[in-house]
Scaffold this active site. Structure first.
Site, short mmCIF file in Angstrom:
data_model
loop_
_atom_site.label_atom_id
_atom_site.label_comp_id
_atom_site.label_asym_id
_atom_site.label_seq_id
_atom_site.Cartn_x
_atom_site.Cartn_y
_atom_site.Cartn_z
N CYS A 1 0.82 -1.20 0.00
CA CYS A 1 0.00 0.00 0.00
C CYS A 1 0.86 1.27 0.00
O CYS A 1 1.48 1.58 -1.01
CB CYS A 1 -0.95 -0.09 1.19
SG CYS A 1 -2.50 0.73 0.88
N HIS B 1 -3.32 -5.43 1.86
CA HIS B 1 -2.64 -5.62 3.15
C HIS B 1 -2.56 -7.09 3.53
O HIS B 1 -3.48 -7.62 4.14
CB HIS B 1 -3.41 -4.86 4.25
CG HIS B 1 -3.22 -3.38 4.19
ND1 HIS B 1 -2.39 -2.71 5.06
CD2 HIS B 1 -3.72 -2.46 3.35
CE1 HIS B 1 -2.40 -1.42 4.76
NE2 HIS B 1 -3.20 -1.24 3.72
N GLU C 1 -0.86 -8.42 5.79
CA GLU C 1 -0.59 -8.62 7.22
C GLU C 1 -1.88 -8.72 8.03
O GLU C 1 -1.85 -9.02 9.22
CB GLU C 1 0.31 -7.48 7.76
CG GLU C 1 -0.39 -6.14 8.02
CD GLU C 1 -0.66 -5.32 6.76
OE1 GLU C 1 -0.49 -5.83 5.64
OE2 GLU C 1 -1.09 -4.16 6.92
N1 GLN Z 1 -3.70 6.28 0.98
C1 GLN Z 1 -2.41 6.00 1.55
C2 GLN Z 1 -1.32 6.82 0.87
O1 GLN Z 1 -1.55 7.41 -0.12
C3 GLN Z 1 -2.08 4.53 1.44
C4 GLN Z 1 -3.10 3.74 2.22
C5 GLN Z 1 -2.56 2.54 2.92
O2 GLN Z 1 -1.35 2.35 3.05
N2 GLN Z 1 -3.45 1.75 3.44
O3 GLN Z 1 -0.22 6.87 1.37
#
Ligand code: GLN
Length: 196
Positions: A83, A173, A175
Site C-alpha cells: 500500500c 494488506h 498482514e
Molecule cells: N492512501 C495512503 C497513501 O496514499 C495509502 C493507504 C494505505 O497504506 N493503506 O499513502
C-alpha cells in the site's frame, strides 16, 4: 527449517506491528526502523508497511534513513512493500507530484479507488501463491509497468501486485488476517539471496 534472517520493518508510522508479528511467527528476527541508528544492524530484508506515504516519506528524510535504504534497495535488498510502501517504491505517481525511492519502474495512482470504494475486501489470484483474500484500505493501484516488471495479480482490470528484481509490491494488506503465504513467499526470497 529457515536460516536465521533479520528483517527491518519501517516503523515510523502505519501498520508495522502486524508485519512484525507475522514475520516473527514464521521465525524471522525483526528490527523496527525509526531512525538512522536502527540501520546499524545488517538487514536481509525490508518491509515498507501501509500507512500514509507522505508522512513516511517525510520522516524517512528527517531521520536520515532515506538515502541509505534507497541505496540498499538498489543493491538488491529484498523488499515487501504494501500500500503506502508501494507508493514509496514507485518510479512515478500519476496523481501526485511527489516521488520517493523510485526503485520500482511502475506508475502508481494513489487513493486510486476514490471515496466511494476506498476500502474493500476481495479474493483474487496471485501468481506463485494462489487465491488470496485481499484487504484494500484507501489503496493505490498500478497503472503502468516498464519491461522487466512481473505482474502477479490483477483485480477488476487494475494491477495490484508486482515483483521486480527483489522488490515485491502489493496494493492490499497481507498482514491482516491469518494467511501467512505472502510473508512466506517474501522470506523464501530473503533466504535465497542470503545463501547465494
Ligand atoms: N492512501 C495512503 C497513501 O496514499 C495509502 C493507504 C494505505 O497504506 N493503506 O499513502
Amino acid at each position: 527449517m529457515m536460516i536465521p534472517v533479520t528483517i527491518g520493518i519501517l516503523a515510523v508510522q502505519g501498520a508495522f506491528i502486524e508485519h512484525k508479528q507475522m514475520l516473527e511467527s514464521l521465525g524471522a528476527r525483526c528490527i523496527e526502523l525509526r531512525n538512522k541508528a536502527d540501520l546499524a544492524v545488517p538487514l536481509d530484508g525490508l518491509v515498507l508497511p501501509g500507512g500514509e506515504s507522505t508522512v513516511q516519506g517525510r520522516i524517512l528524510r528527517e531521520e536520515s534513513m532515506f538515502e541509505i535504504l534507497q541505496q540498499e534497495i538498489k543493491d538488491g535488498l529484498p523488499v515487501l512493500a504494501t500500500c503506502a510502501g508501494m507508493i514509496l517504491l514507485a518510479d512515478h505517481l500519476s496523481n501526485d507530484q511527489a516521488s520517493y525511492f523510485r526503485t520500482l519502474p511502475v506508475t502508481v495512482r494513489r487513493n486510486a479507488y476514490g471515496r466511494q470504494l476506498s476500502s474493500f475486501i476481495t479474493t483474487a489470484s496471485v501468481k506463485g501463491i494462489g487465491s488470496v483474500r485481499m484487504n484494500f484500505i484507501r489503496a493505490p493501484y498500478i497503472e503502468a509497468v516498464e519491461p522487466g516488471v512481473n505482474v502477479l495479480s490483477v483485480v477488476d482490470g487494475h494491477i495490484v501486485a508486482v515483483s521486480y528484481k527483489n522488490q515485491l509490491a502489493l496494493s492490499f494488506h497481507p498482514e491482516v488476517g491469518q494467511d501467512t503465504r505472502i510473508h512466506e513467499f517474501f522470506l523464501d526470497r530473503v533466504c535465497q539471496r542470503k545463501v547465494q
